[in-house]
Structure formats: C-alpha cells, structure tokens
Design an enzyme around this catalytic site. Structure first.
Site, PDB file in Angstrom:
ATOM      1  N   GLU A   1       8.242  17.328   4.314  1.00 45.79           N
ATOM      2  CA  GLU A   1       9.079  18.508   4.108  1.00 45.79           C
ATOM      3  C   GLU A   1       8.917  19.464   5.284  1.00 45.79           C
ATOM      4  OE1 GLU A   1      10.069  21.516   0.435  1.00 45.79           O
ATOM      5  OE2 GLU A   1       7.960  21.155   0.880  1.00 45.79           O
TER       6      GLU A   1
ATOM      7  N   ALA B   1      -1.214  22.321  -2.361  1.00 47.86           N
ATOM      8  CA  ALA B   1      -1.809  23.352  -3.208  1.00 47.86           C
ATOM      9  C   ALA B   1      -1.603  23.028  -4.685  1.00 47.86           C
ATOM     10  CB  ALA B   1      -1.206  24.719  -2.874  1.00 47.86           C
ATOM     11  N   GLY B   2      -0.450  22.445  -5.020  1.00 48.45           N
ATOM     12  CA  GLY B   2      -0.173  22.087  -6.403  1.00 48.45           C
ATOM     13  C   GLY B   2      -1.150  21.067  -6.945  1.00 48.45           C
TER      14      GLY B   2
ATOM     15  N   LYS C   1       0.956  36.639  -9.341  1.00 48.04           N
ATOM     16  CA  LYS C   1       0.351  36.678  -8.012  1.00 48.04           C
ATOM     17  C   LYS C   1       1.421  36.348  -6.979  1.00 48.04           C
ATOM     18  CE  LYS C   1      -1.471  33.764  -5.387  1.00 48.04           C
ATOM     19  NZ  LYS C   1      -0.925  34.273  -4.099  1.00 48.04           N
TER      20      LYS C   1
ATOM     21  N   CYS D   1      13.222  24.554  -1.332  1.00 47.37           N
ATOM     22  CA  CYS D   1      12.572  23.291  -1.690  1.00 47.37           C
ATOM     23  C   CYS D   1      13.568  22.227  -2.102  1.00 47.37           C
ATOM     24  CB  CYS D   1      11.542  23.525  -2.790  1.00 47.37           C
ATOM     25  SG  CYS D   1      12.168  24.446  -4.202  1.00 47.37           S
TER      26      CYS D   1
ATOM     27  N   GLU E   1       6.056  23.443  -9.772  1.00 50.98           N
ATOM     28  CA  GLU E   1       7.295  23.224  -9.023  1.00 50.98           C
ATOM     29  C   GLU E   1       6.888  23.196  -7.557  1.00 50.98           C
ATOM     30  OE1 GLU E   1      10.003  23.314  -6.668  1.00 50.98           O
ATOM     31  OE2 GLU E   1      10.381  25.401  -7.188  1.00 50.98           O
TER      32      GLU E   1
ATOM     33  N   GLY F   1       4.805  26.193  -5.203  1.00 49.30           N
ATOM     34  CA  GLY F   1       4.251  26.188  -3.866  1.00 49.30           C
ATOM     35  C   GLY F   1       4.232  24.788  -3.302  1.00 49.30           C
ATOM     36  N   SER F   2       3.378  24.581  -2.328  1.00 50.94           N
ATOM     37  CA  SER F   2       3.311  23.292  -1.659  1.00 50.94           C
ATOM     38  C   SER F   2       2.704  22.230  -2.559  1.00 50.94           C
ATOM     39  CB  SER F   2       2.478  23.409  -0.376  1.00 50.94           C
ATOM     40  OG  SER F   2       1.106  23.591  -0.694  1.00 50.94           O
ATOM     41  N   THR F   3       3.004  20.978  -2.253  1.00 50.38           N
ATOM     42  CA  THR F   3       2.445  19.869  -3.022  1.00 50.38           C
ATOM     43  C   THR F   3       0.926  19.831  -2.874  1.00 50.38           C
ATOM     44  OG1 THR F   3       4.473  18.577  -2.887  1.00 50.38           O
ATOM     45  CG2 THR F   3       2.436  17.361  -3.273  1.00 50.38           C
TER      46      THR F   3
END
Length: 478
Positions: free
Chosen positions: A384, A233-234, A177, A285, A251, A229-231
């Site tokens: 970030e 969303a993670g 995706k 990142c 990651e 992706g972002s923390t």
C-alpha cells in the site's frame, strides 16, 4: 489551541504530562498549533471518566434509546455549526483538498449520528424467542461498555464517527485517541460535545502517538477496541486484544484493484474514476490504485490514466481549485517517493509524474504518478503506497483479471468498470474483497464496510456497525 488541557470527563483538565504535539500545515510546513501529547496518566483519567459514565446507575447506558437519540441529534447540530471550521482544520493538517474535506469531514459525522440515532430508536433491545426443544428465551442487547476508539489521520472526523456514532447509539462510553497528525479538529469536536450536553465522561479525547495507543488498548478499564490504521499496527492491537480476549474491530490497509472490463466507458465515468483512485491525494485505504486493463484496450487505459493524473491541479489544500493537495507529512512524502523509486528500479514504465512538482517548494507535495507495464507481483502493486500513485497492469480474459485483483494481501475494496452492470456484478461477486463499486466507489453509510485478509476484522457502518458495540444476554425459561 491550548497545549496544556485535554477534554476529559466533560471538561478541560490539565494534562498530567509535559509533552506537546506540534502540528504543521501540510501545504506550507508552517506551524498551525499545539495540543498535549497524552500521557499514561491522561489515559487513566479518561478511561476512569468513561467507566464512571457507563457504570453509573443513572448514567448513559441506562438512558432509553429515545433519550440517547435526542442527545446524538444535538451533537449532530453542533457539528453542523462547526463544519466549515472542521473542514478547514483537517485540510490544513493532512493536505485533504478543501472540497473533499467539506464533502466528508464536514458532512459524514453528523449524517452518521442521525442515522444511528434513528437505528437505535427503531431497534428493539429485547426479543422473546420460542426455544428448541422447549421453553422461551429473552434475548437482550446490551452495550459493550467502555470503548477505546483509535483513529488514523486521513479522514480523522469521518473515521471517528464510524466508531463514535454506533457506540453512542448502543449506550457505550468512549475514549478517543486521534492521530498526532490531525489533532486540531478534535478540539472543535470537544466543543460540540460540550454544547450538546452529554453526560460527563461519555466522550473523552486524548491525542497521542503509538505509545499512547499501546497503553490504551490493553487498559483494564476498556471493554472494546476499535482501531483504524496500518496493517502492521493492527496486528499489534489484535495480539493485545487476543491475549485479553477483548472484542476488537480492525479497519486496516488496502491495495484495491480497478477491474476495467472490455466494454468499459471510462470517459463517461471520468470523475468517478478519479474519485475512486486518487481521492484525498491517494490517501484513502479503499483507493483503487491498481488498474487492471484488458490487453486489447491496454494502451487506451494507460493513456486515460496518464492524462487524468497529468491534468489534475496540484496545489494548496485550502484552494478550492486544488484536485491533488500535499501529503500529510514530510516523512510520508519521502515514503511515497521511495515507492516511486522502487517502481522505477523494478522496471515499471513511468508515464507521468515521479517526483516533486515544480513551483511547490514548501509543503509535502508529490506529483500524481502513473506506472505502466507493472507486474502484479511487484512491490508497488503488492504494498500500500497511500499516495497519488497508480499502477496499470494488463490482463488476458476475465478469469485472469479476477485472479490478479484477488492476488493481494489485502481485501478491503475494489471497483469494476463496465457498461453492463449485471455482468459487472457477476465479476464483483468473484472478487475476494469486502466492498466493491460498479463504475464508482464510496463507502455506503447504511451498509457494512470491512475488509478481508490483511485489511481487517469485523465491519463498520450499517446495522452491523451497531452490533459491533453490543453484547447479548439470553434469559431462558423452561
């Protein structure tokens, strides 16, 4: 670009949805193309195709390592034939300077395929062990199954093959995706997969936004999730996988520090310092965007960083002379400008940049920006920013430098700058982060790359990246 078809099951098929992802040039805002925005029905078909490819008695998982490796090498050759088109597509979409795109997006995917093809061919799938207290056990490595690979937009093809290359080597099938900001390069990838002659359904591509990913992650046909992706969303991905007890590799974000030691020769490593801190317009990142400088050399380090940022050529991402291109989108530009405003409001001293560059009224540009006198507890040091913004903070003594570097919610990367590499390595060992560079930084494709704390779970790259797509079976005999 075809806004009506997706690459599923080894062919281009009509999308079951009616939404379209329109892509604009980061440098100009002009329309570049459109692809389907994947629907739940598209995900169902893609997972079904991957499931069939994996479960088939003579399918991909049953192929021997040599046969899988040969297919991976064909894909590497097909990607190499498209590397200039892929680099240009990525650069146009996300603002990555074309010279960077050629070095990463045009090179890393095929390099990873060749590396993991060799690793698969040299790694035994079975090992006989002498048991304790008695007996023997046959330990088998098996592919994890169907992989949901969800990528972000900053290095779309590089990140895709952080996942796809080891997954293929292990014998897994995959549903990719891509992020909606970078989807046109995935069309070129699909063409390479078709040319390489992979079995239908081994690689499927369904672009889409968060709702598409949210449907894919807990899909009952998926066995393993790999997310970049972002923390924020993670954490959502991790929660869904925890509920299902589904293996996941994450990651996520970073807030890495560059520890400049008393003896550092920054002038001798000026190019490496730029690449470690401002590569890809700061949209990396692992960027060492927090500069920690000894108080005895603080003014010198501030002046060095200021000159580096001020002198960087800002321009169209497709211009080979550009060092800093635009950010990926108007929304992201406004986010970065918001952080710059916050830095000013919190009392940091702006030494260069701070706004939109003159003469670049089109596209999503932000001036390379440096803040001095930054409190490590401030917003711009702790969060970030993901743009061309550096902060410089003084420290007194190496113990404080280590404390400040590790005083972050993140732990992905970092750098140490010194003329004494042995001593630099000693300092690096004290930092709470997954990867560290001495006088420069790049992820090493042969070594584990992964974060601690809010930067993720698990490792990619190296043999450890292959293990993430394998599961073990032990057959015991007394």
């Amino acid at each position: 670009m075809d806004p009506n078809h997706l690459f599923i099951g080894g062919r281009w098929v009509q999308t079951s949805g009616d939404r379209v992802i329109n892509v604009a040039s980061a440098s100009t805002g002009d329309h570049l193309g459109a692809v389907p925005d994947g629907s739940q029905g598209d995900i169902d078909r893609a997972v079904g195709a991957a499931r069939a490819a994996f479960d088939a008695p003579t399918g991909w998982a049953s192929w021997g390592p040599e046969r899988r490796a040969a297919a991976m090498l064909r894909l590497a050759d097909a990607l190499d034939a498209r590397k200039e088109a892929t680099s240009a597509a990525v650069s146009a979409q996300n603002g990555m300077p074309i010279t960077v795109a050629r070095s990463f997006e045009g090179v890393v995917p095929s390099a990873l395929l060749r590396y993991y093809a060799g690793l698969a061919d040299s790694t035994a799938s079975e090992e006989l062990r002498t048991g304790l207290p008695r007996g023997t056990t046959l330990v088998r490595r098996e592919p994890a199954g169907v992989v949901a690979a969800i990528m972000t937009w900053n290095f779309p093809q590089t990140i895709a093959f952080f996942k796809v290359a080891p997954a293929l080597a292990a014998g897994c099938a995959a549903v990719l995706k891509p992020a909606p900001e970078t989807v046109l390069d995935s069309v070129l990838l699909a063409g390479a997969v078709k040319e390489a002659g992979f079995p239908d359904g081994v690689i499927n591509i369904v672009p889409g936004g968060r709702d598409t990913g949210a449907y894919l992650v807990p899909h009952p046909g998926v066995d393993k999730v790999s997310f970049t992706g972002s923390t924020r969303a993670g954490r959502q991905v991790a929660a869904a996988c925890a509920e299902l007890l589904r293996p996941v590799t994450l990651e996520l974000g970073g807030g890495s520090a560059a520890v400049v030691l008393d003896d550092a020769d920054l002038a001798a490593h000026a190019e490496q310092f730029f690449l470690a801190s401002l590569l890809n317009n700061g949209q990396a990142c692992y960027a060492s965007a927090r500069i920690l400088a000894p108080r005895s050399r603080y003014r010198e380090v501030v002046e060095f960083c200021t000159a580096m940022a001020r002198d960087a050529v800002v321009g169209d991402a497709l211009d080979p002379g550009t060092r800093i291109g635009p950010l990926v989108s108007e929304r992201h530009r406004e986010r970065v400008l918001g952080y710059i405003k916050t830095g000013r409001n919190e009392g940091a001293r702006l030494t260069t940049g701070g706004g939109r560059p003159r003469g670049l009224d089109r596209g999503w540009f932000v001036e390379p920006t440096v803040f001095a006198d930054v409190d490590n507890a401030s917003t711009i040091a702790q969060e970030e920013i993901f743009g061309p913004v550096l902060t410089v903070t003084p420290y007194d003594g190496e113990d404080e430098a280590v404390r400040l570097a590790s005083d972050s919610p993140y732990g992905l990367a970092g750098t140490v700058w010194t003329t004494d590499l042995d001593h630099g390595a000693q300092v690096a060992r004290r930092l709470r982060t997954g990867t560290i560079g001495l006088n420069g930084y790049l992820p090493d494709l042969t070594s584990p790359y992964g974060g601690r704390k809010a930067s993720g779970l698990g490792s990619e790259l190296g043999p450890e990246g292959l293990h993430a797509y394998q599961q073990f079976q032990s057959i015991y005999h007394p």
